[in-house]
Write a protein that holds these residues in place. Structure first.
Motif, PDB file in Angstrom:
ATOM      1  N   PHE A 137      42.092  45.004  59.436  1.00  0.00           N
ATOM      2  CA  PHE A 137      42.859  45.725  58.427  1.00  0.00           C
ATOM      3  C   PHE A 137      42.297  47.136  58.287  1.00  0.00           C
ATOM      4  N   ILE A 138      43.184  48.080  58.003  1.00  0.00           N
ATOM      5  CA  ILE A 138      42.783  49.465  57.764  1.00  0.00           C
ATOM      6  C   ILE A 138      43.485  49.954  56.506  1.00  0.00           C
ATOM      7  N   ILE A 139      42.715  50.548  55.613  1.00  0.00           N
ATOM      8  CA  ILE A 139      43.294  51.132  54.404  1.00  0.00           C
ATOM      9  C   ILE A 139      43.433  52.634  54.619  1.00  0.00           C
ATOM     10  N   LEU A 140      44.615  53.125  54.303  1.00  0.00           N
ATOM     11  CA  LEU A 140      44.952  54.529  54.486  1.00  0.00           C
ATOM     12  C   LEU A 140      45.551  55.066  53.201  1.00  0.00           C
ATOM     13  N   ARG A 141      45.562  56.359  53.067  1.00  0.00           N
ATOM     14  CA  ARG A 141      46.234  56.980  51.937  1.00  0.00           C
ATOM     15  C   ARG A 141      46.826  58.309  52.364  1.00  0.00           C
TER      16      ARG A 141
END
Lengths: 116, 107
Positions: A70-74
């Motif tokens: 999983f990768i969290i981006l904004r």
């Protein structure tokens, strides 16, 4: 009024990918660290990860169960948070919440179902 | 990683009862512990922050105590709206970790 709106949850096959989105409003999104939390059916809450703000170089933290998948981006220009989920497993089936744990603001959740 | 051991997992109880829920951390987390309430179909709601501080608007029948590795949430006199699932969360270290949850059921 602070509002977080989660979207993107759907049925996906094991091994597949999915991106969840969270639209933020009512506060200065770019100033805040943001988290993802999930709740699997019949199970408890599980913290998935955090992305810090620009002042903290957008650094991230992850739970061991999702690290590497999983990768969290904004995107602060769009007041949006994302969760890119790869190599999905059936055990990733859950209701996923975007949240600012510091201010106790939560999205309504978006359901991801991973089928075998 | 810090493990949070929450007990009991279920409590069968009645309106007016006093209830205590415990969370034990696998290492010292000072007072970086929060308590959450979640009702079916609703998002979690934080009741207590930094182990013992009541969130604005939370009834005074809720209280939290503890530091280091042992923490408690006490509901002094259960009301019908308190039947829910409660979780502790440590935010001393990453990864953040929740307790397994305590479900309050009507006896």
């Amino acid at each position: 009024e602070v509002q977080l709106v989660d979207s993107g949850g759907t049925l996906v096959q094991s091994g597949g990918s999915l991106r969840l989105s969270c639209a933020a409003s009512g506060f200065t999104f770019s100033d805040h660290h943001m988290d993802w939390v999930r709740r699997a059916p019949g199970k408890g809450l599980e913290w998935i990860g955090r992305i810090r703000n620009k002042a903290n170089s957008y650094t991230t933290e992850y739970a061991a169960s999702v690290k590497g998948r999983f990768i969290i981006l904004r995107d602060d220009s769009k007041n949006s948070l994302y969760l890119q989920m790869n190599s999905l497993k059936t055990e990733d089936t859950a209701l996923y919440y975007c949240t600012n744990l510091i201010s106790d603001s939560w999205g309504q959740g978006t359901l991801v179902t991973v089928s075998s | 990683d810090i493990q949070m051991t929450q007990s009991p997992s279920t409590v069968s109880t009645s309106v007016g009862d006093r209830v205590t829920i415990t969370c034990r951390a696998s290492q010292d987390i000072t007072n970086y512990l929060a308590w959450y309430q979640q009702k079916p179909g609703k998002v979690p709601k934080r009741l207590i922050y930094e182990a013992s501080n009541l969130e604005n608007g939370v009834p005074s029948r809720f209280s939290g105590s503890g530091s280091g590795t042992e923490f408690t949430l006490t509901i002094s006199s259960l009301q019908p709206e308190d039947f829910a699932t409660y979780y502790c969360l440590q935010h001393n270290n990453f990864p953040r970790t929740f307790g397994q949850g305590t479900k309050l059921e009507i006896k």
